[in-house]
Design a protein around this motif. Structure first.
Motif, PDB file in Angstrom:
ATOM      1  N   GLN A   1       0.839  -1.191   0.000  1.00  0.00           N
ATOM      2  CA  GLN A   1       0.000   0.000   0.000  1.00  0.00           C
ATOM      3  C   GLN A   1       0.877   1.243   0.000  1.00  0.00           C
ATOM      4  OE1 GLN A   1      -2.532   0.267   3.411  1.00  0.00           O
ATOM      5  NE2 GLN A   1      -3.562   2.117   2.697  1.00  0.00           N
ATOM      6  N   VAL A   2       0.600   2.159  -0.919  1.00  0.00           N
ATOM      7  CA  VAL A   2       1.375   3.392  -1.015  1.00  0.00           C
ATOM      8  C   VAL A   2       0.905   4.374   0.058  1.00  0.00           C
ATOM      9  CG1 VAL A   2       1.790   5.396  -2.469  1.00  0.00           C
ATOM     10  CG2 VAL A   2       1.823   3.101  -3.467  1.00  0.00           C
ATOM     11  N   GLN A   3       1.847   4.855   0.826  1.00  0.00           N
ATOM     12  CA  GLN A   3       1.509   5.794   1.896  1.00  0.00           C
ATOM     13  C   GLN A   3       2.616   6.791   2.136  1.00  0.00           C
ATOM     14  OE1 GLN A   3       0.552   3.314   5.407  1.00  0.00           O
ATOM     15  NE2 GLN A   3      -1.280   4.551   5.627  1.00  0.00           N
ATOM     16  N   LEU A   4       2.194   8.001   2.546  1.00  0.00           N
ATOM     17  CA  LEU A   4       3.097   9.004   3.111  1.00  0.00           C
ATOM     18  C   LEU A   4       2.526   9.341   4.475  1.00  0.00           C
ATOM     19  CD1 LEU A   4       3.705  11.404   0.074  1.00  0.00           C
ATOM     20  CD2 LEU A   4       5.400   9.917   1.154  1.00  0.00           C
ATOM     21  N   VAL A   5       3.350   9.186   5.509  1.00  0.00           N
ATOM     22  CA  VAL A   5       2.869   9.428   6.868  1.00  0.00           C
ATOM     23  C   VAL A   5       3.726  10.513   7.516  1.00  0.00           C
ATOM     24  CG1 VAL A   5       2.411   8.451   9.128  1.00  0.00           C
ATOM     25  CG2 VAL A   5       2.037   7.069   7.074  1.00  0.00           C
ATOM     26  N   GLU A   6       3.050  11.614   7.881  1.00  0.00           N
ATOM     27  CA  GLU A   6       3.751  12.749   8.485  1.00  0.00           C
ATOM     28  C   GLU A   6       3.739  12.663  10.000  1.00  0.00           C
ATOM     29  OE1 GLU A   6       1.744  15.327   4.970  1.00  0.00           O
ATOM     30  OE2 GLU A   6       0.786  14.379   6.693  1.00  0.00           O
ATOM     31  N   SER A   7       4.710  13.342  10.595  1.00  0.00           N
ATOM     32  CA  SER A   7       4.759  13.516  12.035  1.00  0.00           C
ATOM     33  C   SER A   7       5.557  14.774  12.343  1.00  0.00           C
ATOM     34  CB  SER A   7       5.396  12.303  12.711  1.00  0.00           C
ATOM     35  OG  SER A   7       6.724  12.127  12.257  1.00  0.00           O
ATOM     36  N   GLY A   8       5.494  15.214  13.604  1.00  0.00           N
ATOM     37  CA  GLY A   8       6.313  16.334  14.025  1.00  0.00           C
ATOM     38  C   GLY A   8       5.590  17.643  14.220  1.00  0.00           C
TER      39      GLY A   8
END
Length: 121
Positions: A1-8
């Motif tokens: 599964q293609v994902q971009l997961v942000e944090s911060g």
């Protein structure tokens, strides 16, 4: 599964700093240019910065030049946005994206879910 997961993201006082991270999965980030956008309450999602994979060039919105730095770590499949000297007008939801370096949202193929940045005293 293609994902971009942000944090911060988070709450920070004016003049403070935050570093946003965005981890890619399901695809190889170094095959793409990367970018960051932000959306203030009640406004459009606006381009902030992008990084050309072809030659390493970086581009910034005039209002963040000298304060924000876009970078990437291909070994970690991760991109970053270092934000210094933050101002209340930097408040918004920040989105990472992968595609072609440009100011138009349609130039990007993959998007993160967004992370809230609030600059307030």
């Amino acid at each position: 599964q293609v994902q971009l997961v942000e944090s911060g993201g988070g709450l920070v006082q004016p003049g403070g700093s935050l570093r946003l991270s965005c981890v890619a999965s399901g695809f190889t980030l170094d095959h793409y240019d990367i970018g960051w956008f932000r959306q203030a309450p009640g406004k459009e999602r606006d381009w902030v910065s992008c990084y050309s994979n072809r030659d390493g060039s970086t581009y910034y919105l005039d209002s963040v030049k000298g304060r924000f730095t876009i970078s990437r770590d291909n070994a970690k499949n991760t991109m970053y946005l270092q934000m210094n000297s933050l101002k209340p007008e930097d408040t918004g939801v920040y989105y990472c994206a992968a595609g072609d370096c440009g100011m138009d949202r349609t130039e990007y193929d993959y998007w993160g879910q967004g992370t809230q940045v609030t600059v307030s005293s």
